[in-house]
Design a protein around this motif. Sequence first.
Motif, mmCIF file in Angstrom:
data_model
loop_
_atom_site.group_PDB
_atom_site.id
_atom_site.type_symbol
_atom_site.label_atom_id
_atom_site.label_comp_id
_atom_site.label_asym_id
_atom_site.label_seq_id
_atom_site.Cartn_x
_atom_site.Cartn_y
_atom_site.Cartn_z
ATOM 1 N N TYR A 107 61.191 44.957 -9.911
ATOM 2 C CA TYR A 107 60.371 45.176 -8.716
ATOM 3 C C TYR A 107 60.048 46.652 -8.539
ATOM 4 N N SER A 108 61.036 47.523 -8.726
ATOM 5 C CA SER A 108 60.828 48.955 -8.547
ATOM 6 C C SER A 108 59.801 49.490 -9.546
ATOM 7 N N ALA B 201 67.221 53.723 -13.542
ATOM 8 C CA ALA B 201 66.901 54.275 -12.225
ATOM 9 C C ALA B 201 68.043 55.085 -11.634
ATOM 10 N N SER C 202 57.686 41.468 -3.639
ATOM 11 C CA SER C 202 59.136 41.544 -3.396
ATOM 12 C C SER C 202 59.744 40.154 -3.254
ATOM 13 N N SER D 75 65.549 43.455 -8.657
ATOM 14 C CA SER D 75 65.142 44.693 -7.986
ATOM 15 C C SER D 75 64.708 45.775 -8.967
ATOM 16 N N GLY D 76 65.254 45.774 -10.177
ATOM 17 C CA GLY D 76 64.865 46.768 -11.168
ATOM 18 C C GLY D 76 63.424 46.590 -11.600
ATOM 19 N N ARG E 1 56.313 48.274 -8.570
ATOM 20 C CA ARG E 1 55.798 48.942 -7.372
ATOM 21 C C ARG E 1 55.145 50.270 -7.729
ATOM 22 N N TRP E 2 55.805 51.047 -8.580
ATOM 23 C CA TRP E 2 55.220 52.323 -9.006
ATOM 24 C C TRP E 2 53.999 52.109 -9.887
#
Length: 257
Positions: free
Chosen positions: A96-97, A255, A86, A93-94, A100-101
């Motif tokens: 990053y998301s 998203a 992060s 942030s896109g 993360r998944w």
Amino acid sequence: MVSVPSVLSLLWGFSIVANAAAALRLYQLDLNRTYRFFFAYLVFATARSLILLPFDVRGAQYGIVYLATLPILWVFYILVVLELYSLVLQNYSGIYSLGRWTLYGALVFSVAVSIITLIPSWGNETSRLMFWSTTVERGVLFSLVIFLLLIFIFLSRYPVELNRNIIVHSIVYTVFFLGVSMTIFIRNVVGYEVAREINNVVIVISAACYMVWIFFLTRRGESRIVKLRHSWTEADEQRLIDQLNNINATLLRAARR
């Protein structure tokens, strides 16, 4: 007659001191606010080692405490890597998301592969519970190593500016996870006979990483901006930044749907 401390006891004692010193150093530099999960991990790891210290390594009480607290340690490993990730992508942030998944999927896949590939050798451990625990741990650590290496590949391809502490933190954690996962793999394959030697190696790796964190994570390192590559022209750098922004914007729109 006073017994002479074993090499393992001396190494373990030094590792505990280095662990506690790393947590204290982070607090003194006020970096515990930036690396919250990492600081919490250092505190937990120190407390766990101190709780285990009075017990005989070969005793049942040691095994119960060790195995009961191991899943908490895995959670901290994952949280620390996600925290690091992060910080690397705090402006994207896109991406990053999505990453993360991807990490969650990689964890499940890696643990499954570790179990499948090591089932034929589970007789090498004296305890099936220990075998399953070390196998799952190796899967978790190996997937985190792969994820961290992907972060480095990303940073080598895009001109993302990061502070020096994040770079140091990423390198040390990659070395830590890679070293520990390989020692666990050797133990799973060879068996309990090499447990003492493996423990020594893990303690040395941990202590070395703690020392690097103590001396190389600095307050100045938070403001010193670096890039992993410096060979881009100004035009190439702008093109790559625009490309990164477009990818991030596309993922954010996807998203929201």
